[in-house]
Design an enzyme around this catalytic site. Sequence first.
Site, PDB file in Angstrom:
ATOM      1  N   HIS A 308       0.853  -1.190   0.000  1.00 45.45           N
ATOM      2  CA  HIS A 308       0.000   0.000   0.000  1.00 45.45           C
ATOM      3  C   HIS A 308       0.886   1.236   0.000  1.00 45.45           C
ATOM      4  O   HIS A 308       1.943   1.235   0.644  1.00 45.45           O
ATOM      5  CB  HIS A 308      -0.908   0.018   1.246  1.00 45.45           C
ATOM      6  CG  HIS A 308      -2.082   0.908   1.094  1.00 45.45           C
ATOM      7  ND1 HIS A 308      -2.015   2.261   1.362  1.00 45.45           N
ATOM      8  CD2 HIS A 308      -3.342   0.663   0.684  1.00 45.45           C
ATOM      9  CE1 HIS A 308      -3.195   2.796   1.123  1.00 45.45           C
ATOM     10  NE2 HIS A 308      -4.025   1.853   0.708  1.00 45.45           N
ATOM     11  N   ASP A 366      -7.935  -5.526   0.172  1.00 48.81           N
ATOM     12  CA  ASP A 366      -8.405  -6.429  -0.878  1.00 48.81           C
ATOM     13  C   ASP A 366      -7.990  -7.881  -0.677  1.00 48.81           C
ATOM     14  O   ASP A 366      -8.432  -8.755  -1.418  1.00 48.81           O
ATOM     15  CB  ASP A 366      -7.882  -5.955  -2.245  1.00 48.81           C
ATOM     16  CG  ASP A 366      -8.532  -4.655  -2.672  1.00 48.81           C
ATOM     17  OD1 ASP A 366      -9.757  -4.562  -2.556  1.00 48.81           O
ATOM     18  OD2 ASP A 366      -7.818  -3.736  -3.099  1.00 48.81           O
TER      19      ASP A 366
END
Length: 432
Positions: A308, A366
Amino acid sequence: MKEKLATLSFSDGSPSVDFPIFGGTVGPDVIDVRSLYAKTGKFTFDPGFMSTASCRSSITYIDGDEGILLYRGYPIEQLAENCSFLEVAYLILNGELPNKKQSTEFNTIVSQHTMVHDQMNNFFRGFRRDAHPMAVLCGVVGALSAFYHDSIDIHDERSREIAAFRLIAKLPTITAMAFKYNSGQPFMYPKNSLSYVENFLYMMFGTPCEEYKQNPIITRAMERILILHADHEQNASTSTVRLAGSTGANPFACISAGIASLWGPAHGGANEAVLKMLDEIGDVKNIPAFIKRVKEKDGHAMLMGFGHRVYKNYDPRAKIIQKTCHEVLEELDVKDNRLIKLAMALEKIALEDEYFISRKLYPNVDFYSGIVYKALGIPVSMFTALFALARTVGWIAQWKELIADSEQKIGRPRQLFNGATHRDFVPVDKRK
Ligand code: SDX
């Protein structure tokens, strides 16, 4: 208090220049470089916005090192545990959690906007039956502009509010229609006696022939997942919505742009990509070979659902989803939980591997969401559409914030030009 300044000096003898430093309520300070070009004739160079704050915002705060996510100051864990999705939507839009009366009013208003114009049915028929739901969402949400363009004055607060209600209310209807169209079943009209999430599930899984029985485990899990996806400050799709919005485009077109941006596998499309990756790996015994390919960057192989830009620690949403995943599998008595076992083994191996440790790559939102969706009976191609449904709340709140911001200007980055300089036209018979 004395103004804080940053001084920029140059090695070529040009005079140094000062820039103001602004502090937010929490988080890193920012250097205001807006006058840089006027003062020095130079731009900053920051592809991917690694060090650039594009706006002021008071909606969502992330501390990526600590793994903290706050909507309007409230920790995501508390909201996911205690709220309904519409309560969180109200909070994100208005800055405060609703009291009972406000909550009832908000639910009523949203439910009054759930139907789409009946002409939309014709619009759907233009798509191939096997069109990806995200392609359908981009088109149909953009097409809402055709229905409401003339009724929107983006400079009128009430108009903006109504656009927000319409988008939040219609996204579940459109998303469910995309699924029904794909599967060849008739569209189900919304039923406003149901809650927001129940209504969505009814439109997804109900048919005109049979009564759809709500399962509270599925409803609660879905509610929680939508809350976790509702906003995430200036991510790629939100920045896309803001950039489109900065031109004065109508909000339906802006949200459609956000949906397109979300679709990419580096962003919201990762939830679908994770399931495909797990299917491809197939078995725990194949994980080391897969990890080797990822580390060698073989054929762009990536551990989807990992890494991320902001989180250099566990994404707090991933922790909640992992827990939800276990609860759902247990409560629904899913016997074959091969996927969760595989995902957990993959996570464990990656978290102990120097490649991932040194790059601070952790599971993101996710990684586990697709496994929960699958257990809830949602087909893989719908995963990113569900992300879009939830994120519409964040997008529209951020769009509203942008339009109301007096500092807002059209988004227009500059470039470092590397192409040909001036040259003169050569007729075709003289070209080499
Ligand atoms: C979302 O921004 C948001 O807030 C987004 C989001 C939201 O709610 O809106 O949180 C939702 O988009 C989550 C992210 C979903 N995407 C994926 O799961 C796809 C896999 N992840 C990567 O593509 C990547 O980690 C990103 C896109 C998420 C972040 O990219 P960055 O910040 O630009 O990092 P990078 O690509 O520069 O990576 C740094 C290093 C590189 O290695 P080196 O070149 O230094 O050797 O880490 C490696 C990368 O190759 N790396 C990975 C990896 N992610 C980064 N290596 C293997 N697998 C990965 N997943």
